[in-house]
Design an enzyme around this catalytic site. Structure first.
Site, PDB file in Angstrom:
ATOM      1  N   CYS A 144      63.737 -12.955  83.608  1.00  0.00           N
ATOM      2  CA  CYS A 144      63.769 -12.442  85.001  1.00  0.00           C
ATOM      3  C   CYS A 144      65.208 -12.450  85.443  1.00  0.00           C
ATOM      4  CB  CYS A 144      62.683 -12.948  86.000  1.00  0.00           C
ATOM      5  SG  CYS A 144      62.507 -12.053  87.371  1.00  0.00           S
TER       6      CYS A 144
ATOM      7  N   HIS B 191      57.495 -12.395  83.522  1.00  0.00           N
ATOM      8  CA  HIS B 191      57.428 -13.749  83.547  1.00  0.00           C
ATOM      9  C   HIS B 191      56.407 -14.109  82.403  1.00  0.00           C
ATOM     10  CE1 HIS B 191      59.710 -14.709  87.190  1.00  0.00           C
ATOM     11  NE2 HIS B 191      59.427 -13.413  87.591  1.00  0.00           N
TER      12      HIS B 191
ATOM     13  N   GLU C 269      55.631 -17.043  81.470  1.00  0.00           N
ATOM     14  CA  GLU C 269      54.848 -18.312  81.729  1.00  0.00           C
ATOM     15  C   GLU C 269      53.713 -17.793  82.783  1.00  0.00           C
ATOM     16  OE1 GLU C 269      57.847 -17.126  82.968  1.00  0.00           O
ATOM     17  OE2 GLU C 269      58.142 -17.819  85.252  1.00  0.00           O
TER      18      GLU C 269
END
Lengths: 197, 251
Positions: A76, A177, A179
């Site tokens: 990001c 993202h 994650e």
């Protein structure tokens, strides 16, 4: 083992949780000497690119990171820091990629931030091993990296095509993202951990 | 193409999930961490946790619960309830929350929106608005609908956007708990008026209600609680039906 650049710009807990779910070991990079402890480096980041760059500069890690030959992944804002410049705060960034980070144009009839799950078209880079084309990843950003065929390894579309992922030598960046992108994102993190310089 | 998001909302009290009918008469619907994990498996795109008692009783949202969720969950989630300061928000960010939702605190101190956006970015700041039609006007309500304010809903949402809200979570108190469908009229007005994402909330009872809100308004996401918690609408079925209606979803 993965080293996470700990410069105070981001939600590191989500990232470390995702690495733990994948049974990937990690530690924190606070100083230049810490960079030697790890085989792979992640630069996380959320928030304001200009502010994030200032924080990264304060750690003294900008030069040492640019000199790295081991795999580096910016996530990001961490990805945006790898470019030359961001319109966010008119900030000069690390300049590893000769690219610009630009604000989405609301005149294209899109909402800003670009928030949610969007599909990507990737170019079979090892980072996307086992990830089907058109898989959706979770994005949340108002600024984007202009599409450039030389560095682009995955493209998304939001009003305009932009780079969802880029690569230059050992440097990688993803705008989404991983994650927070379900199993596909976890697979991408795992793929990163197995990249060789 | 950006998908429309389906967001189960977990109202939390004392570490347990509850859902009230019109925000009164609470019913226990399970353990938030376990529910969150199940929703991620089912294909929920995002989760919202609201500590519904937090504002009323001045309690802070439970950091430990947020951490437990972040450890297990591989999709984004928002935390709301009782957030009044930068420090509250930062603790939640550090515990793994992707976004925070502010409601009463923003009405009482609109500058909080700017402070949060400047500190953490607009993408972190959801402004939740509870609205009710009173004498022909949409009026902002606080404290779970207990308190009417002077603010007109359209004006407040416009102000929130200008101050740096990254997203609006709009709950129609007239529709909430009724299962008669979302407030498509108001949602359409709001989505045409602002340029940030809007989450529709209040009134979901059937799959058709979700189809309707995505077809008739420009909302980016639809939020519901009881229809998901009690298994009345399985998320995989919902998404298949949305896809059949050419509404972009993540499958």
């Amino acid at each position: 083992m993965i080293g996470i650049v700990n410069y105070g710009a981001g939600n590191i807990f989500s990232l470390t949780s995702a690495l733990e779910r994948q049974h990937l070991n990690y530690g924190m990079v606070n100083t230049e000497a810490d960079l030697d402890k790890y085989t792979h480096i992640i630069i996380p980041g959320v928030g304001h690119a200009g502010a994030a760059m200032k924080k990264l500069e304060q750690t003294g890690l900008v030069g040492p990171i640019k000199a790295l030959k081991k795999p580096v992944l910016g996530i990001c804002v961490g990805m945006q820091l790898l470019t030359d410049h961001s319109e966010e705060g008119d900030a000069r960034l690390m300049g590893i990629f000769p690219l610009k980070t630009r604000l989405f144009d609301k005149n294209q009839g899109i909402k800003i931030p670009h928030m949610g799950w969007n599909n990507i078209e990737h170019k079979n880079n090892p980072l996307f091993d086992g990830v089907a084309n058109e898989t959706q990843f979770y994005f949340v950003h108002s600024y984007f990296i202009e599409y450039n065929p030389i560095f682009d390894i995955a493209t998304a579309n939001y009003g305009t095509p932009f780079s969802a992922a880029i690569q230059k030598d050992n440097f990688y960046g993803v705008q989404f993202h991983p994650e927070k992108s379900g199993t596909a994102g976890e697979l991408l993190l795992k793929n990163f951990s197995t990249l060789t310089p | 193409m950006l998908s429309k998001r389906i967001i189960p909302c977990l109202d939390v009290k004392d570490g347990r999930t509850v859902k009230g009918v019109n925000f009164v008469d609470l019913k226990d619907a399970g353990d938030p961490v376990e529910l969150a994990w199940q929703y991620a498996q089912q294909g929920a795109d995002e989760l919202v946790f609201l500590d519904i008692t937090a504002t009323h009783e001045r309690r802070k949202t439970m950091i430990e619960m947020v951490k437990s969720v972040a450890r297990q969950l591989n999709i984004p989630f928002t935390i709301g309830g009782g957030i009044t300061t930068i420090q509250d928000a930062e603790a939640l960010l550090n515990a793994g929350a992707d976004k925070i939702s502010i409601n009463s605190a923003a009405v009482k101190n609109p500058a909080l929106i700017e402070e949060l956006a400047n500190a953490f970015g607009v993408q972190f700041v959801v402004v939740a608005v509870d609205t009710k039609l009173v004498e022909g006007k949409n009026r902002v309500h606080l404290n779970g609908g207990r308190l009417i304010t002077e603010l007109e809903t359209e004006d407040w949402i416009r102000q929130a956007e200008n101050r740096g809200a990254g997203e609006i979570l709009l709950t129609s108190m007239d529709h909430d708990g009724t299962k008669q469908g979302f407030d498509c009229g108001l949602l359409n007005t709001i989505t045409q008026m602002i340029n940030i994402p809007v989450i529709a909330s209040g009134g979901a009872g059937t799959v058709e209600h979700f189809i309707e809100v995505f077809e008739k308004t420009g909302v980016d996401a639809a939020l519901a609680a009881s229809v998901f918690h009690f298994g009345e609408i399985p998320i995989p079925d919902l998404k298949q039906k949305l896809k059949y209606h050419n509404i972009p979803v993540r499958l």
